[in-house]
Design a protein around this motif. Sequence first.
Motif, short mmCIF file in Angstrom:
data_model
loop_
_atom_site.label_atom_id
_atom_site.label_comp_id
_atom_site.label_asym_id
_atom_site.label_seq_id
_atom_site.Cartn_x
_atom_site.Cartn_y
_atom_site.Cartn_z
N ASN A 35 0.81 -1.22 0.00
CA ASN A 35 0.00 0.00 0.00
C ASN A 35 0.84 1.27 0.00
N VAL A 36 1.96 1.23 0.69
CA VAL A 36 2.85 2.40 0.76
C VAL A 36 4.28 1.96 0.51
N GLU A 37 5.09 2.91 0.09
CA GLU A 37 6.51 2.67 -0.06
C GLU A 37 7.26 3.75 0.69
N MET A 38 8.48 3.47 1.06
CA MET A 38 9.26 4.48 1.75
C MET A 38 10.53 4.74 0.96
N ARG A 39 10.99 5.98 1.03
CA ARG A 39 12.21 6.36 0.35
C ARG A 39 12.85 7.51 1.11
N TYR A 40 14.11 7.69 0.87
CA TYR A 40 14.81 8.80 1.49
C TYR A 40 14.59 10.05 0.66
N ASP A 41 14.15 11.13 1.31
CA ASP A 41 13.94 12.41 0.64
C ASP A 41 15.10 13.33 1.00
N PRO A 42 15.97 13.65 0.02
CA PRO A 42 17.14 14.48 0.34
C PRO A 42 16.77 15.90 0.77
N SER A 43 15.63 16.42 0.28
CA SER A 43 15.26 17.79 0.67
C SER A 43 14.82 17.85 2.14
N GLN A 44 14.14 16.80 2.60
CA GLN A 44 13.70 16.75 4.00
C GLN A 44 14.73 16.07 4.90
N GLN A 45 15.70 15.40 4.28
CA GLN A 45 16.77 14.69 4.98
C GLN A 45 16.22 13.65 5.96
N ARG A 46 15.23 12.91 5.47
CA ARG A 46 14.65 11.84 6.28
C ARG A 46 13.91 10.86 5.38
N VAL A 47 13.55 9.72 5.94
CA VAL A 47 12.77 8.73 5.22
C VAL A 47 11.30 9.16 5.25
N ILE A 48 10.65 9.09 4.09
CA ILE A 48 9.23 9.46 4.02
C ILE A 48 8.44 8.29 3.46
N TYR A 49 7.15 8.27 3.79
CA TYR A 49 6.22 7.28 3.25
C TYR A 49 5.39 7.97 2.18
N GLN A 50 5.07 7.20 1.13
CA GLN A 50 4.22 7.72 0.07
C GLN A 50 3.45 6.56 -0.54
N PRO A 51 2.35 6.86 -1.25
CA PRO A 51 1.61 5.78 -1.91
C PRO A 51 2.52 5.03 -2.89
N VAL A 52 2.22 3.77 -3.10
CA VAL A 52 3.03 2.95 -3.99
C VAL A 52 2.97 3.52 -5.41
N SER A 53 4.14 3.65 -6.03
CA SER A 53 4.21 4.21 -7.37
C SER A 53 4.24 3.12 -8.45
N ILE A 54 4.26 1.86 -8.06
CA ILE A 54 4.28 0.76 -9.02
C ILE A 54 2.85 0.51 -9.50
N GLU A 55 2.67 0.46 -10.81
CA GLU A 55 1.36 0.16 -11.38
C GLU A 55 1.12 -1.34 -11.32
N PRO A 56 0.00 -1.79 -10.75
CA PRO A 56 -0.27 -3.23 -10.75
C PRO A 56 -0.48 -3.72 -12.18
N ARG A 57 0.10 -4.87 -12.50
CA ARG A 57 -0.03 -5.41 -13.84
C ARG A 57 0.08 -6.93 -13.79
N GLU A 58 -0.40 -7.54 -14.84
CA GLU A 58 -0.29 -8.98 -14.98
C GLU A 58 1.07 -9.28 -15.58
#
Length: 199
Positions: free
Chosen positions: A161-184
């Motif tokens: 449901n969510v993914e996390m990544r490091y945001d260099p502008s905020q200098q911390r790990v952030i959570y965001q909605p998943v950016s991967i499109e579901p596919r077969e």
Amino acid sequence: MPRTMETLSSSLQNALGDALAESFVRLGELTLVLKPQHYAAAMRTLRDHPDLRFEQLIDLCGIDYANYGDGAWEGARFAVVVQLLSLTHNQRVRVRVFCPDDDLPVVSSVVDLWPSANWFEREAFDLFGIVFEGHPDLRRILTDYGFIGHPFRKDFPLSGNVEMRYDPSQQRVIYQPVSIEPREITPRIVRDESYGEGR
């Protein structure tokens, strides 16, 4: 000298009485299905009864029966399965209890009987969302504290449901909605028509 499966099955039926919904032998192992309202008392009987003495809890896990048997399953969705060992009688037994409510699966905790159940119950809570009533510290054990959902449920999205990544502008790990499109995903098949000829 180990007891026969028939002797063990008879002892279990006598000791558990109405708490036992079903018992069967498959692949040389005895499985008990307990009624959820009698689960805690029956588990205490399994540990303390002199004819049984299942002193050791080897494993405890959750199961999601959604779409089991290609959708032919009509019973409760969630179950807890416990593997017990009697060192006294050199016997093993598998215990299954179904959670009566699919929307909020709840069963009693057995941590007070077998302290080894502690992390197993936390894992089943984390991965399946099964609540163990009376557990002293029921919280996630494998996923992150901010994790949404229960990843071993059959309806959990493959990409999450969510993914996390490091945001260099905020200098911390952030959570965001998943950016991967579901596919077969269908594997690419390459066929060489002349494979194996003339060799």
